[in-house]
Scaffold this active site. Structure first.
Site, PDB file in Angstrom:
ATOM      1  N   GLU A  85       0.820  -1.209   0.000  1.00 25.11           N
ATOM      2  CA  GLU A  85       0.000   0.000   0.000  1.00 25.11           C
ATOM      3  C   GLU A  85       0.856   1.261   0.000  1.00 25.11           C
ATOM      4  O   GLU A  85       0.506   2.258  -0.635  1.00 25.11           O
ATOM      5  CB  GLU A  85      -0.937   0.005   1.209  1.00 25.11           C
ATOM      6  CG  GLU A  85      -2.043  -1.038   1.162  1.00 25.11           C
ATOM      7  CD  GLU A  85      -1.567  -2.422   1.590  1.00 25.11           C
ATOM      8  OE1 GLU A  85      -2.369  -3.367   1.511  1.00 25.11           O
ATOM      9  OE2 GLU A  85      -0.392  -2.576   1.996  1.00 25.11           O
ATOM     10  N   PRO A  92      12.157 -12.290  -2.367  1.00 27.07           N
ATOM     11  CA  PRO A  92      11.020 -12.682  -1.518  1.00 27.07           C
ATOM     12  C   PRO A  92      10.221 -11.463  -1.058  1.00 27.07           C
ATOM     13  O   PRO A  92      10.773 -10.370  -0.862  1.00 27.07           O
ATOM     14  CB  PRO A  92      11.684 -13.380  -0.329  1.00 27.07           C
ATOM     15  CG  PRO A  92      13.034 -13.792  -0.838  1.00 27.07           C
ATOM     16  CD  PRO A  92      13.435 -12.717  -1.795  1.00 27.07           C
ATOM     17  N   ARG A  93       8.939 -11.675  -0.861  1.00 22.76           N
ATOM     18  CA  ARG A  93       8.051 -10.581  -0.463  1.00 22.76           C
ATOM     19  C   ARG A  93       8.361 -10.084   0.937  1.00 22.76           C
ATOM     20  O   ARG A  93       8.347  -8.890   1.200  1.00 22.76           O
ATOM     21  CB  ARG A  93       6.594 -11.071  -0.533  1.00 22.76           C
ATOM     22  CG  ARG A  93       5.546 -10.068  -0.058  1.00 22.76           C
ATOM     23  CD  ARG A  93       5.379  -8.948  -1.049  1.00 22.76           C
ATOM     24  NE  ARG A  93       4.257  -8.081  -0.703  1.00 22.76           N
ATOM     25  CZ  ARG A  93       3.889  -7.038  -1.446  1.00 22.76           C
ATOM     26  NH1 ARG A  93       4.551  -6.754  -2.551  1.00 22.76           N
ATOM     27  NH2 ARG A  93       2.875  -6.289  -1.084  1.00 22.76           N
ATOM     28  N   MET A 140      15.729  -4.164   0.996  1.00 25.04           N
ATOM     29  CA  MET A 140      14.423  -3.525   0.875  1.00 25.04           C
ATOM     30  C   MET A 140      14.509  -2.355  -0.105  1.00 25.04           C
ATOM     31  O   MET A 140      15.495  -1.623  -0.140  1.00 25.04           O
ATOM     32  CB  MET A 140      13.956  -3.013   2.239  1.00 25.04           C
ATOM     33  CG  MET A 140      13.697  -4.118   3.251  1.00 25.04           C
ATOM     34  SD  MET A 140      12.294  -5.162   2.815  1.00 25.04           S
ATOM     35  CE  MET A 140      10.940  -3.995   3.057  1.00 25.04           C
ATOM     36  N   GLY A 141      13.456  -2.199  -0.909  1.00 28.35           N
ATOM     37  CA  GLY A 141      13.329  -1.016  -1.746  1.00 28.35           C
ATOM     38  C   GLY A 141      14.051  -1.070  -3.079  1.00 28.35           C
ATOM     39  O   GLY A 141      14.151  -0.042  -3.756  1.00 28.35           O
ATOM     40  N   ASN A 155       1.754  -6.479  -7.761  1.00 27.33           N
ATOM     41  CA  ASN A 155       1.595  -5.415  -8.749  1.00 27.33           C
ATOM     42  C   ASN A 155       2.246  -5.754 -10.096  1.00 27.33           C
ATOM     43  O   ASN A 155       3.458  -5.637 -10.272  1.00 27.33           O
ATOM     44  CB  ASN A 155       2.178  -4.111  -8.202  1.00 27.33           C
ATOM     45  CG  ASN A 155       1.760  -2.910  -9.019  1.00 27.33           C
ATOM     46  OD1 ASN A 155       1.176  -3.040 -10.091  1.00 27.33           O
ATOM     47  ND2 ASN A 155       2.042  -1.726  -8.520  1.00 27.33           N
ATOM     48  N   LEU A 164       2.006  -4.059 -12.724  1.00 21.55           N
ATOM     49  CA  LEU A 164       2.333  -2.845 -13.473  1.00 21.55           C
ATOM     50  C   LEU A 164       3.769  -2.382 -13.270  1.00 21.55           C
ATOM     51  O   LEU A 164       4.287  -1.606 -14.077  1.00 21.55           O
ATOM     52  CB  LEU A 164       1.380  -1.715 -13.078  1.00 21.55           C
ATOM     53  CG  LEU A 164      -0.094  -1.963 -13.395  1.00 21.55           C
ATOM     54  CD1 LEU A 164      -0.939  -0.819 -12.864  1.00 21.55           C
ATOM     55  CD2 LEU A 164      -0.305  -2.130 -14.890  1.00 21.55           C
ATOM     56  N   GLU A 165       4.415  -2.829 -12.210  1.00 23.88           N
ATOM     57  CA  GLU A 165       5.778  -2.354 -11.949  1.00 23.88           C
ATOM     58  C   GLU A 165       6.738  -2.747 -13.067  1.00 23.88           C
ATOM     59  O   GLU A 165       7.429  -1.886 -13.626  1.00 23.88           O
ATOM     60  CB  GLU A 165       6.239  -2.841 -10.575  1.00 23.88           C
ATOM     61  CG  GLU A 165       5.497  -2.160  -9.441  1.00 23.88           C
ATOM     62  CD  GLU A 165       5.862  -2.689  -8.066  1.00 23.88           C
ATOM     63  OE1 GLU A 165       5.614  -1.984  -7.074  1.00 23.88           O
ATOM     64  OE2 GLU A 165       6.398  -3.814  -7.968  1.00 23.88           O
TER      65      GLU A 165
END
Length: 433
Positions: free
Chosen positions: A62, A272-273, A313-314, A339, A341-342
């Protein structure tokens, strides 16, 4: 039928009964930069007269989706204090990384638990002129506290999958009361708006504006960084498996082994998420005999490296920018997808599994443009990757089609910003851009 107020009272009583379990879960979900007392609404009292806009984004997904909205709010409403709340520690980390203090006048708090007292205390101390909730986090007591304090509530990029809708129908009186506090809901699709209306949203309070996820911030710097990484990794086929989950990494590695039968130099960038799984996924790669490099340890893939673990991260968008193809996770296991769309926005061919419940509208848009490669299992994923590795022209066609879809559907952000501005109190004037 149970009245909404009675339903909320029963819900609150159940929360109090479960409070030891709730607090134990929160105790683990902690960030050193935040006090646990924030979970009880114990934040600084903002009584200096500066108008506040509050935006809530539950977790990493989000926060990333809301990034263009947060950036636009910071620019257009620079005379406001901007407060962002998250539910998770990883979401808090994303807020800090994307919006550093030296560039953004932004405050982050953890969202309070939805106990009546904590919710009232938080809203009373924060004194927001407007509350913005990203996607679907409709906490009944928090929304009731906003209504009691006359705080307009906007739900931005609102989505509700059919599975979630069926679950919410079981507590319809509770949701009807929560939605009664919503001033305006900006839905991603007609189907989303229809589901929210069926749960009790007044028809005149909702509009279909599209997904702000199409308004991804893509710049030349990101593309250049992707090219630099690919050059650093060598002249070979590079594919990214982004936002993978438990039970999915095994399938991704099996697909990679299948791909490497015909393309032995292929490199998989596995991301990994959830960061708490990084070490377990590293062990899985090594157990499968992969020659592993870990991004977190500053290791650059050599010619022998078969898997680069993106255990930072990121950086996912940076990895997508470096890829020849991208598989978007959460779709080979029943998570509902992530997502799509990324990678599409970067002109990278998009592959996905069958579980796309959370992105049905976006998947359909990409599908209609022949910009989505859908596979059913690890074997099919490996074969699809081998086909793409052999056919640069097909990669270019798929990538261009996805990029065109993103470009054609931009605009939801501007519509959302207009709706937000219309619901700020009349005596507060936004600064133009």
């Amino acid at each position: 039928m149970i009245a909404p107020g009675v339903a909320r009272g029963l819900y609150s009583a159940l929360l109090y009964l479960l409070s030891p379990l709730v607090w134990w879960r929160v105790w683990r979900e902690h960030a050193l930069t935040n006090k646990r007392a924030e979970r009880l609404g114990l934040i600084a009292d903002t009584a200096d007269g500066t108008p506040t806009i509050w935006l809530h984004a539950a977790s990493v997904g989000e926060v990333l989706a809301a990034r263009p909205l947060i950036e636009a709010l910071a620019l257009r409403h620079a005379d406001h204090r901007l407060v962002v709340t998250t539910m998770t520690a990883t979401g808090a980390e994303r807020v800090r990384a994307l919006f550093p203090a030296e560039r953004y006048a932004l405050t982050h708090y953890f969202l309070p638990l939805d106990f009546p007292g904590a919710a009232r205390r938080f809203v009373k101390r924060l004194r927001p002129r407007l509350a913005i909730i990203v996607e679907t986090e409709l906490w009944p007591n928090l929304l009731a506290a906003c209504e009691r304090q006359h705080v307009p509530v906007v739900v931005a990029n609102a989505r509700l999958s059919d599975k979630a809708f069926q679950g919410y129908r079981k507590v319809a009186p509770l949701l009807r009361g929560a939605l009664g506090a919503v001033s305006w809901l900006a839905a991603k699709s007609p189907a989303d708006l229809e589901r929210f209306t069926a749960l009790g949203l007044a028809g005149e309070r909702g509009d279909v504006v599209g997904s702000i996820k199409f308004d991804l911030p893509i710049n030349a710097e990101l593309r250049d960084e992707g090219e630099r990484l690919h050059t650093q990794w060598g002249a070979r086929f590079v594919w990214v498996a982004g936002s993978t989950h438990e039970g999915e990494d095994e399938q991704v590695l099996a697909a990679h082994a299948r791909l490497r039968r015909t393309h032995p130099q292929a490199l998989l960038v596995l991301v990994p998420r959830h960061p708490q799984r990084f070490s377990a996924v590293a062990e899985l790669c090594e157990a499968r005999g992969e020659c592993l490099a870990r991004r977190s340890q500053g290791e650059t893939p050599s010619a022998e490296t078969s898997v680069l673990l993106g255990d930072t991260m990121g950086e996912l968008m940076r990895f997508y920018a470096a890829a020849d193809a991208a598989f978007v996770g959460g779709s080979l296991v029943p998570i509902g997808g992530h997502n799509l769309l990324e990678p599409a926005a970067l002109g990278v061919p998009v592959l996905t599994g069958p579980h796309l419940e959370n992105f049905q509208d976006i998947a359909e848009t990409l599908r209609e443009a022949q910009a989505l490669c859908e596979i059913g299992d690890a074997e099919a994923l490996g074969d699809a990757l081998a086909t793409l590795a052999d056919d640069p022209d097909q990669r270019r066609r798929l990538g261009a089609a996805g990029e065109a879809v993103v470009a054609a559907n931009r605009g939801a952000l501007e519509k959302t910003l207009e709706g937000i501005a219309a619901r700020l109190p009349a005596d507060v004037h936004a600064q133009g851009v």
